[in-house]
Design a protein around this motif. Structure first.
Motif, PDB file in Angstrom:
ATOM      1  N   UNK A  33     -17.090   9.431  -0.233  1.00 45.60           N
ATOM      2  CA  UNK A  33     -16.352   8.632  -1.218  1.00 45.60           C
ATOM      3  C   UNK A  33     -15.556   9.562  -2.132  1.00 45.60           C
ATOM      4  N   UNK A  34     -16.172  10.663  -2.524  1.00 49.75           N
ATOM      5  CA  UNK A  34     -15.519  11.618  -3.410  1.00 49.75           C
ATOM      6  C   UNK A  34     -14.282  12.232  -2.747  1.00 49.75           C
ATOM      7  N   UNK A  35     -14.373  12.498  -1.440  1.00 47.26           N
ATOM      8  CA  UNK A  35     -13.216  13.036  -0.712  1.00 47.26           C
ATOM      9  C   UNK A  35     -12.061  12.042  -0.713  1.00 47.26           C
ATOM     10  N   UNK A  36     -12.378  10.781  -0.451  1.00 48.37           N
ATOM     11  CA  UNK A  36     -11.334   9.756  -0.432  1.00 48.37           C
ATOM     12  C   UNK A  36     -10.699   9.611  -1.813  1.00 48.37           C
ATOM     13  N   UNK A  37     -11.529   9.534  -2.846  1.00 48.72           N
ATOM     14  CA  UNK A  37     -11.005   9.436  -4.204  1.00 48.72           C
ATOM     15  C   UNK A  37     -10.223  10.684  -4.588  1.00 48.72           C
ATOM     16  N   UNK A  70      -2.660  12.303  -5.441  1.00 47.22           N
ATOM     17  CA  UNK A  70      -1.346  11.739  -5.132  1.00 47.22           C
ATOM     18  C   UNK A  70      -0.452  11.770  -6.368  1.00 47.22           C
ATOM     19  N   UNK A  71       0.843  11.968  -6.151  1.00 52.79           N
ATOM     20  CA  UNK A  71       1.736  12.101  -7.306  1.00 52.79           C
ATOM     21  C   UNK A  71       1.888  10.788  -8.073  1.00 52.79           C
ATOM     22  N   UNK A  72       1.490   9.651  -7.456  1.00 50.33           N
ATOM     23  CA  UNK A  72       1.571   8.370  -8.152  1.00 50.33           C
ATOM     24  C   UNK A  72       0.326   8.067  -8.987  1.00 50.33           C
ATOM     25  N   UNK A  73      -0.691   8.916  -8.943  1.00 52.16           N
ATOM     26  CA  UNK A  73      -1.968   8.580  -9.583  1.00 52.16           C
ATOM     27  C   UNK A  73      -1.822   8.266 -11.072  1.00 52.16           C
ATOM     28  N   UNK A  74      -0.894   8.904 -11.756  1.00 54.01           N
ATOM     29  CA  UNK A  74      -0.755   8.669 -13.198  1.00 54.01           C
ATOM     30  C   UNK A  74      -0.350   7.233 -13.510  1.00 54.01           C
ATOM     31  N   UNK A  90       0.838  -1.194   0.000  1.00 58.54           N
ATOM     32  CA  UNK A  90       0.000   0.000   0.000  1.00 58.54           C
ATOM     33  C   UNK A  90       0.873   1.244   0.000  1.00 58.54           C
ATOM     34  N   UNK A  91       0.562   2.136  -0.950  1.00 58.63           N
ATOM     35  CA  UNK A  91       1.298   3.387  -1.044  1.00 58.63           C
ATOM     36  C   UNK A  91       0.430   4.498  -0.469  1.00 58.63           C
ATOM     37  N   UNK A  92       0.093   5.492  -1.261  1.00 55.63           N
ATOM     38  CA  UNK A  92      -0.743   6.586  -0.775  1.00 55.63           C
ATOM     39  C   UNK A  92      -2.049   6.025  -0.210  1.00 55.63           C
TER      40      UNK A  92
END
Length: 316
Positions: A48-52, A58-62, A27-29
Motif C-alpha cells: 500500500x505504501x508503494x502505491x501511495x 506525481x506532479x499533480x499531488x499538490x 483517472x490521471x496518474x
C-alpha cells in the motif's frame, strides 16, 4: 488549480491500485501492484505504501484534497479498519489511519469494494440515472453495493449490499466468512475453477486453470466448463432475486473478472433469474454488464472521496 483532485485506492485480493481522479471521474496518474494476500501484515502495508508513494510523487499531488479507499471487506468505515476475507493477515487493520499518515493528514473516506462498484456504476456506468440498483463485483470474491432512492446505501459500517455472503445453500460448503453455502463459495472465479477441476474438466494446451480458462472452454462447448458456469449463475440468480425481493430493484449490474466471460455467464444467469425472480414486482428486473470495467474500484473510491468533500460522485 488546487484541490481539484482526489486520490483513490482500490484494495482487493488480487491487486492494490491507485489513481488521482478529477471531479468528472477521469483517472490521471495511476499505479498498481499485485496484492501479497498470503503474506504478513507488514508486506501488505509496504505494498500500500508503494502505491501511495507513487501517487504522492506525481506532479499533480499538490492538487489532491482527499483520499477515497474502496477495500475488500468487511470494512468498518466508522473505525477506519478493514478485515478482508481474502486477505487473512488483515483483521481490524487500521488502514485509514495508515493512509492518512502517508498522505500528509488529508481526510480519508473508506467504503467496501461492493459499495465502491455501486458508486462507480451509478456515477459513470450502467446504473447511471437509476434510482434502485444492485451492483456486483464477481472476481476473487463476490461483493455488491446498493443504490436506493438514487443514492449509495453503504450502511453504518460501509458494508451494505454484500451479496457474496448471502447463503444460498443451507447445506453448502464452509465459507471463509464463517457461514455456509454463501454465494461466494459457488460463484467466485476461484470457486468456478475449483468446481470445474473437481468435476473432471481439464485445462487446454495453455494450461489456464483459472475461471477465464473455464470460460474459454465453456465458449468452445465443453460440458463440464459450461456446468461450472451454470452452477455459478444459479447461485448469483438466487442472491440477486432475494435482494430484489427485499428492497425492490430496477437493475442488477454485474462486473468483475468473472463477468468478462460474457454470455457464458449471462445466458445462464438470465435463465436462472427467471426461475428465482418470480414475484410480480421483481419479474421486470433488468440485468446488465458493468460499464466501468477494471477501473470501477478506483472510480468508486474516488466517488467516496468527493462525497467526503461534499462534492460530485455518487451521493451516499
Amino acid at each position: 488549480m488546487p484541490n481539484d483532485l482526489v486520490a483513490a485506492l482500490d484494495i482487493g485480493g488480487t491487486k492494490i491500485a491507485g489513481a488521482l481522479v478529477d471531479s468528472g471521474g477521469r483517472l490521471l496518474a495511476r499505479t498498481q501492484r499485485p496484492t501479497p494476500a498470503r503474506e504478513g501484515a507488514d508486506q501488505l502495508h509496504a505494498t500500500v505504501d508503494e502505491v501511495l508513494g507513487e501517487l504522492t510523487a506525481a506532479h499533480e499531488w499538490h492538487r489532491v484534497a482527499a483520499v477515497g479507499i474502496g477495500s475488500a471487506g468487511p470494512v468498518d468505515a466508522k473505525a477506519g479498519t478493514v478485515s478482508p476475507v481474502n486477505i487473512p493477515a488483515w483483521r481490524d487493520h487500521p488502514l485509514v489511519a495508515a493512509v492518512r499518515e502517508r498522505a500528509g493528514g488529508l481526510p480519508v473516506a473508506l467504503i467496501g469494494d461492493g459499495p465502491a462498484i455501486a458508486a462507480a456504476e451509478h456515477w459513470q456506468g450502467a446504473a447511471k440515472g437509476r434510482a434502485h440498483a444492485l451492483c456486483m463485483v464477481v472476481s476473487t470474491g463476490v461483493g455488491g453495493g446498493l443504490i436506493l432512492n438514487g443514492a449509495l446505501h453503504s450502511g453504518p459500517t460501509g458494508n451494505a449490499g454484500h451479496i457474496g455472503h448471502i447463503s444460498v445453500d443451507l447445506d453448502g460448503e464452509p465459507c471463509p466468512c464463517g457461514s455456509h453455502g454463501c454465494v461466494e463459495t459457488i460463484a467466485s472465479g476461484t470457486n468456478i475453477a475449483r468446481r470445474a477441476l473437481e468435476s473432471g474438466w481439464q485445462p487446454g494446451p495453455d494450461q489456464d486453470a483459472t475461471a477465464a480458462g473455464v470460460a474459454a472452454a465453456a465458449r468452445a462447448g465443453d460440458p463440464l466448463a459450461r456446468a461450472a458456469y451454470a452452477r455459478a449463475a444459479r447461485a448469483l440468480a438466487a442472491g440477486i432475486a432475494a435482494t430484489a425481493a427485499l428492497v425492490e430493484l430496477e437493475i442488477a449490474v454485474i462486473g468483475g473478472g468473472v463477468a468478462r466471460a460474457g454470455e457464458v455467464l449471462f445466458d445462464p444467469l438470465r435463465a436462472e433469474l427467471r426461475r428465482y425472480a418470480t414475484l410480480p414486482y421483481v419479474q421486470g428486473l433488468e440485468l446488465a454488464p458493468a460499464a466501468t470495467g477494471t477501473d470501477a474500484g478506483l472510480i468508486g473510491a474516488a466517488s467516496a472521496g468527493w462525497q467526503l468533500l461534499g462534492e460530485g460522485g455518487c451521493e451516499g
